[in-house]
Every structure is written in structure tokens, then in C-alpha cells.
Motif scaffolding. Structure first.
Motif, PDB file in Angstrom:
ATOM      1  N   GLY A 127      -0.837  -4.462  -7.013  1.00  8.23           N
ATOM      2  CA  GLY A 127       0.460  -4.835  -7.552  1.00  8.23           C
ATOM      3  C   GLY A 127       0.697  -6.331  -7.518  1.00  8.23           C
ATOM      4  O   GLY A 127       1.248  -6.901  -8.467  1.00  8.23           O
ATOM      5  N   PHE A 128       0.259  -6.990  -6.439  1.00  6.96           N
ATOM      6  CA  PHE A 128       0.465  -8.441  -6.348  1.00  6.96           C
ATOM      7  C   PHE A 128      -0.351  -9.173  -7.411  1.00  6.96           C
ATOM      8  O   PHE A 128       0.161 -10.062  -8.088  1.00  6.96           O
ATOM      9  CB  PHE A 128       0.071  -8.937  -4.954  1.00  6.96           C
ATOM     10  CG  PHE A 128       0.420 -10.385  -4.720  1.00  6.96           C
ATOM     11  CD1 PHE A 128       1.629 -10.731  -4.145  1.00  6.96           C
ATOM     12  CD2 PHE A 128      -0.453 -11.399  -5.086  1.00  6.96           C
ATOM     13  CE1 PHE A 128       1.962 -12.061  -3.937  1.00  6.96           C
ATOM     14  CE2 PHE A 128      -0.133 -12.723  -4.885  1.00  6.96           C
ATOM     15  CZ  PHE A 128       1.079 -13.057  -4.309  1.00  6.96           C
ATOM     16  N   LEU A 129      -1.622  -8.804  -7.553  1.00 12.53           N
ATOM     17  CA  LEU A 129      -2.461  -9.474  -8.547  1.00 12.53           C
ATOM     18  C   LEU A 129      -1.918  -9.256  -9.958  1.00 12.53           C
ATOM     19  O   LEU A 129      -1.861 -10.195 -10.768  1.00 12.53           O
ATOM     20  CB  LEU A 129      -3.898  -8.947  -8.447  1.00 12.53           C
ATOM     21  CG  LEU A 129      -4.638  -9.275  -7.145  1.00 12.53           C
ATOM     22  CD1 LEU A 129      -6.007  -8.607  -7.132  1.00 12.53           C
ATOM     23  CD2 LEU A 129      -4.783 -10.779  -6.970  1.00 12.53           C
ATOM     24  N   THR A 130      -1.507  -8.017 -10.245  1.00 14.38           N
ATOM     25  CA  THR A 130      -0.968  -7.728 -11.577  1.00 14.38           C
ATOM     26  C   THR A 130       0.351  -8.453 -11.805  1.00 14.38           C
ATOM     27  O   THR A 130       0.582  -9.021 -12.882  1.00 14.38           O
ATOM     28  CB  THR A 130      -0.767  -6.206 -11.745  1.00 14.38           C
ATOM     29  OG1 THR A 130      -1.982  -5.537 -11.437  1.00 14.38           O
ATOM     30  CG2 THR A 130      -0.350  -5.880 -13.159  1.00 14.38           C
ATOM     31  N   ALA A 131       1.225  -8.431 -10.800  1.00 12.42           N
ATOM     32  CA  ALA A 131       2.519  -9.107 -10.936  1.00 12.42           C
ATOM     33  C   ALA A 131       2.345 -10.608 -11.111  1.00 12.42           C
ATOM     34  O   ALA A 131       3.101 -11.249 -11.855  1.00 12.42           O
ATOM     35  CB  ALA A 131       3.391  -8.809  -9.717  1.00 12.42           C
ATOM     36  N   THR A 183       8.790  -4.785  -8.497  1.00 11.19           N
ATOM     37  CA  THR A 183       9.419  -5.450  -7.355  1.00 11.19           C
ATOM     38  C   THR A 183       8.945  -6.890  -7.211  1.00 11.19           C
ATOM     39  O   THR A 183       9.740  -7.785  -6.886  1.00 11.19           O
ATOM     40  CB  THR A 183       9.105  -4.674  -6.062  1.00 11.19           C
ATOM     41  OG1 THR A 183       9.557  -3.327  -6.191  1.00 11.19           O
ATOM     42  CG2 THR A 183       9.789  -5.313  -4.863  1.00 11.19           C
ATOM     43  N   LEU A 184       7.665  -7.132  -7.477  1.00 10.51           N
ATOM     44  CA  LEU A 184       7.080  -8.447  -7.223  1.00 10.51           C
ATOM     45  C   LEU A 184       7.234  -9.412  -8.381  1.00 10.51           C
ATOM     46  O   LEU A 184       7.236 -10.636  -8.164  1.00 10.51           O
ATOM     47  CB  LEU A 184       5.590  -8.296  -6.885  1.00 10.51           C
ATOM     48  CG  LEU A 184       5.281  -7.672  -5.524  1.00 10.51           C
ATOM     49  CD1 LEU A 184       3.792  -7.396  -5.385  1.00 10.51           C
ATOM     50  CD2 LEU A 184       5.751  -8.594  -4.406  1.00 10.51           C
ATOM     51  N   VAL A 185       7.347  -8.901  -9.606  1.00  9.54           N
ATOM     52  CA  VAL A 185       7.410  -9.809 -10.754  1.00  9.54           C
ATOM     53  C   VAL A 185       8.594 -10.758 -10.632  1.00  9.54           C
ATOM     54  O   VAL A 185       8.462 -11.982 -10.812  1.00  9.54           O
ATOM     55  CB  VAL A 185       7.494  -9.003 -12.074  1.00  9.54           C
ATOM     56  CG1 VAL A 185       7.943  -9.901 -13.225  1.00  9.54           C
ATOM     57  CG2 VAL A 185       6.146  -8.410 -12.418  1.00  9.54           C
ATOM     58  N   GLY A 186       9.767 -10.223 -10.334  1.00 11.36           N
ATOM     59  CA  GLY A 186      10.946 -11.072 -10.209  1.00 11.36           C
ATOM     60  C   GLY A 186      10.818 -12.096  -9.097  1.00 11.36           C
ATOM     61  O   GLY A 186      11.248 -13.247  -9.252  1.00 11.36           O
ATOM     62  N   VAL A 187      10.211 -11.692  -7.975  1.00 17.31           N
ATOM     63  CA  VAL A 187      10.031 -12.617  -6.851  1.00 17.31           C
ATOM     64  C   VAL A 187       9.071 -13.744  -7.229  1.00 17.31           C
ATOM     65  O   VAL A 187       9.339 -14.927  -6.966  1.00 17.31           O
ATOM     66  CB  VAL A 187       9.516 -11.857  -5.611  1.00 17.31           C
ATOM     67  CG1 VAL A 187       9.204 -12.833  -4.478  1.00 17.31           C
ATOM     68  CG2 VAL A 187      10.539 -10.836  -5.162  1.00 17.31           C
ATOM     69  N   LEU A 188       7.952 -13.391  -7.852  1.00 17.28           N
ATOM     70  CA  LEU A 188       6.958 -14.407  -8.216  1.00 17.28           C
ATOM     71  C   LEU A 188       7.458 -15.318  -9.325  1.00 17.28           C
ATOM     72  O   LEU A 188       7.122 -16.507  -9.357  1.00 17.28           O
ATOM     73  CB  LEU A 188       5.658 -13.716  -8.645  1.00 17.28           C
ATOM     74  CG  LEU A 188       4.950 -12.922  -7.534  1.00 17.28           C
ATOM     75  CD1 LEU A 188       3.712 -12.225  -8.071  1.00 17.28           C
ATOM     76  CD2 LEU A 188       4.575 -13.829  -6.362  1.00 17.28           C
ATOM     77  N   PHE A 190       2.518   4.809  -7.920  1.00 19.01           N
ATOM     78  CA  PHE A 190       3.482   3.908  -7.303  1.00 19.01           C
ATOM     79  C   PHE A 190       3.201   2.426  -7.528  1.00 19.01           C
ATOM     80  O   PHE A 190       4.060   1.598  -7.198  1.00 19.01           O
ATOM     81  CB  PHE A 190       3.557   4.199  -5.799  1.00 19.01           C
ATOM     82  CG  PHE A 190       3.949   5.620  -5.494  1.00 19.01           C
ATOM     83  CD1 PHE A 190       4.990   6.225  -6.164  1.00 19.01           C
ATOM     84  CD2 PHE A 190       3.257   6.370  -4.547  1.00 19.01           C
ATOM     85  CE1 PHE A 190       5.350   7.534  -5.898  1.00 19.01           C
ATOM     86  CE2 PHE A 190       3.616   7.683  -4.270  1.00 19.01           C
ATOM     87  CZ  PHE A 190       4.670   8.268  -4.947  1.00 19.01           C
ATOM     88  N   VAL A 191       2.051   2.068  -8.067  1.00 15.08           N
ATOM     89  CA  VAL A 191       1.783   0.662  -8.376  1.00 15.08           C
ATOM     90  C   VAL A 191       2.825   0.072  -9.328  1.00 15.08           C
ATOM     91  O   VAL A 191       3.233  -1.086  -9.157  1.00 15.08           O
ATOM     92  CB  VAL A 191       0.348   0.475  -8.913  1.00 15.08           C
ATOM     93  CG1 VAL A 191       0.230  -0.764  -9.776  1.00 15.08           C
ATOM     94  CG2 VAL A 191      -0.629   0.355  -7.750  1.00 15.08           C
ATOM     95  N   THR A 232      -0.197   2.274   0.346  1.00 16.99           N
ATOM     96  CA  THR A 232       0.622   1.061   0.395  1.00 16.99           C
ATOM     97  C   THR A 232      -0.244  -0.193   0.366  1.00 16.99           C
ATOM     98  O   THR A 232       0.059  -1.148  -0.361  1.00 16.99           O
ATOM     99  CB  THR A 232       1.490   1.072   1.663  1.00 16.99           C
ATOM    100  OG1 THR A 232       2.291   2.255   1.690  1.00 16.99           O
ATOM    101  CG2 THR A 232       2.398  -0.144   1.709  1.00 16.99           C
ATOM    102  N   ALA A 233      -1.326  -0.202   1.141  1.00 14.06           N
ATOM    103  CA  ALA A 233      -2.194  -1.383   1.191  1.00 14.06           C
ATOM    104  C   ALA A 233      -2.842  -1.655  -0.165  1.00 14.06           C
ATOM    105  O   ALA A 233      -2.857  -2.799  -0.653  1.00 14.06           O
ATOM    106  CB  ALA A 233      -3.267  -1.186   2.259  1.00 14.06           C
ATOM    107  N   ILE A 234      -3.387  -0.614  -0.792  1.00 18.37           N
ATOM    108  CA  ILE A 234      -4.024  -0.797  -2.100  1.00 18.37           C
ATOM    109  C   ILE A 234      -2.995  -1.207  -3.149  1.00 18.37           C
ATOM    110  O   ILE A 234      -3.253  -2.087  -3.984  1.00 18.37           O
ATOM    111  CB  ILE A 234      -4.759   0.492  -2.519  1.00 18.37           C
ATOM    112  CG1 ILE A 234      -5.867   0.817  -1.526  1.00 18.37           C
ATOM    113  CG2 ILE A 234      -5.336   0.354  -3.927  1.00 18.37           C
ATOM    114  CD1 ILE A 234      -6.518   2.173  -1.743  1.00 18.37           C
ATOM    115  N   SER A 235      -1.820  -0.590  -3.105  1.00 21.65           N
ATOM    116  CA  SER A 235      -0.772  -0.928  -4.070  1.00 21.65           C
ATOM    117  C   SER A 235      -0.303  -2.369  -3.889  1.00 21.65           C
ATOM    118  O   SER A 235       0.032  -3.042  -4.881  1.00 21.65           O
ATOM    119  CB  SER A 235       0.411   0.034  -3.917  1.00 21.65           C
ATOM    120  OG  SER A 235       0.033   1.356  -4.194  1.00 21.65           O
TER     121      SER A 235
END
Length: 275
Positions: free
Chosen positions: A75-79, A160-165, A153-154, A68-71
Motif C-alpha cells: 500500500g505504501f509503495l502504491t500510494a 489512507t496513505l495517498v492523502g498523507v503522502l 484490504f490493500v 497488515t505487514a504486507i498491506s
């Protein structure tokens, strides 16, 4: 009829289906664990009094939290890159992120056997460049399971994060920068609080899937790195210990619910409005 009554009437069929096909089986599983002659909690006492079972539970927690931490970071940087890309490029990047999900979990996990094996792609490359004189042992380790699960799971975290960002107004970040905030300050005081809901949803998804995963730990961890999913399968389908299997399932449900509650509490602390 009032709008509230209409809303209840529309949601009632779905609620009944969830209760019938999800709630009742879970309750039946818990009921099985309380029916032993030695006492209602004897199965749980036996589970937590076993050093081996505590080790399996802790290993599963460790792998799920690390995944979860690595993802979250990857995931945040990629999103963020996807969300700030131009329209056509953004579409291509989203398709690239979703594409691995079109392949089954078993196939994607099996691919890591080819990559991490003693005669696999990675060891062959390291031998070819002269970094090592003999293959590394990478399979059937905790690290192999974590790497494979992050890969699995990334994409969910990214989606999940793309829409939020994308929903964070550029004016807010520009205003913060114009008022003297450093890039780190803009991220910490503007972007991160607004992204908390997406981070929590993504973290819950990844943790739950990692904690309950079976195929990936079985293929890449084996008996040496047994986790709760593989342990549950062993007790139910190999030993036919249904009470023990129900206890393992109940512990998994309790840990998952406790983690979700803890993450929601954290979300409220980081962003009271979102909580």
C-alpha cells in the motif's frame, strides 16, 4: 452559550447512538461471559486452557499481522506512486484502487477459489508452461487466506496513505536531498516520520478487518484453517453455545483494543508530534 457547550450539544446525539447500538451490545456480551456458576472468569480459563482454541487464536493473529505487514509495504509503495503522479493519471489510479471495493467481499473471495483451485487459473498456467507436472495444493492453506485478505484490504491502505503522502511538501524532500541526504535517508528521516499517522490508521483498519473476517477464511481456509471469525460462527450458529461464542467475541474485542493501543504507542515513539 459558550462554544464548548454548543460542541457538546452537537456531539451528544451521535454519542448516545454509539453508546446505545454499539456500547451496550458489547457490554452485554461481556456480561454473558461472567455469569457462569463456576466463577466469573471460568469461561476465559476454559478458552485459554484448550490447545485447539489457543491455536485458532494464534493462527488468526498470525494471519492478521502478516496481512497488515504486507498491506503496509504494498500500500505504501502504491500510494507513493499515486501521490507523485500527474493530476489526471492520479485520478485514474485512485479510481483503479477504489474499484475493487465496489464488489462484495464474498464475490472477491470466491474469485480466489477460481484462481487458486487445483484446476484453477494459476495451476493451469503453471502446468501449461511446464513448471510442474501436477497441480499444487493452494486452497485451504494459511497462505491462500493471507493472499486473499491482502487483495481485499490493500485498497483501504492505499486510500489512507495517498492523502498523507500528498500532504508532504516537496520542498522538504528536495531540501533534504540538497543537504546531502541519500534517497534512503530522505525516506527514513523525512517521509516515513510524516507518514506515520497514515500508516497507523491504515494498519489499524487492515488488522481489525483481517482479525474479525469471516467470509474469506471460511471460503479459502475452511475447517482446516479455522480462524476466530469462523470459530465464533460455529459456536453460535452450529453448536448454539452462546456463552462460548460470547467468550470468543470478548477475546476478539480485547485483542483488537490491545493492538490499537500498541499501535498508538508505536506511533508516539516514531513521531511524538503525531502521537
Amino acid at each position: 452559550m459558550s462554544p464548548r457547550f454548543i460542541a457538546w450539544a452537537l456531539t451528544l446525539p451521535a454519542t448516545l447512538l454509539v453508546a446505545l447500538f454499539l456500547g451496550l451490545p458489547v457490554l452485554a456480551t461481556f456480561q454473558t461471559t461472567f455469569g457462569e456458576p463456576a466463577g466469573p472468569f471460568s469461561t476465559y480459563e476454559a478458552f485459554f486452557s484448550s490447545a485447539f482454541r489457543r491455536t485458532v487464536l494464534w493462527r488468526t493473529m498470525e494471519v492478521a499481522l502478516a496481512t497488515t505487514a504486507i498491506s503496509l509495504v504494498v500500500g505504501f509503495l502504491t500510494a507513493w506512486v499515486v501521490a507523485k503522479s500527474p493530476g489526471r493519471l492520479r485520478s485514474i489510479l485512485i479510481v483503479a484502487a477504489v474499484f475493487p471495493l465496489l464488489t462484495g467481499v464474498v464475490v472477491r473471495s470466491f474469485a480466489w477459489l477460481v484462481i487458486l483451485g487445483r484446476e484453477g487459473i494459476l495451476n493451469s498456467f503453471l502446468l501449461w508452461i511446464g513448471l510442474t507436472n501436477e497441480p499444487f495444493t493452494m486452497l485451504y492453506t494459511e497462505g491462500a487466506v493471507i493472499v486473499a485478505m491482502v487483495y481485499l484490504f490493500v485498497p483501504l491502505m492505499i486510500l489512507t496513505l495517498v492523502g498523507v503522502l500528498e500532504g508532504i511538501p516537496v520542498d522538504l524532500t528536495d531540501a533534504a536531498a540538497s543537504l546531502g541526504a541519500s534517497p534512503w535517508g530522505v525516506f527514513r528521516q523525512v517521509v516515513l516520520p510524516l507518514a506515520v499517522p497514515g500508516l497507523i490508521v491504515g494498519a489499524v483498519l487492515v488488522f481489525t478487518l483481517s482479525f474479525t473476517s469471516y467470509a474469506t477464511p471460511q471460503l479459502l481456509g475452511g475447517e482446516r484453517q479455522m480462524m476466530m471469525g469462523t470459530f465464533l460462527y460455529q459456536r453460535a450458529m452450529v453448536v448454539f453455545d452462546w456463552v462460548g461464542a460470547s467468550t470468543i467475541a470478548a477475546v476478539m474485542v480485547i485483542v483488537t483494543l490491545a493492538t490499537v493501543i500498541a499501535m498508538n504507542w508505536l506511533a508516539r515513539r516514531l513521531n511524538p508530534v503525531a502521537g
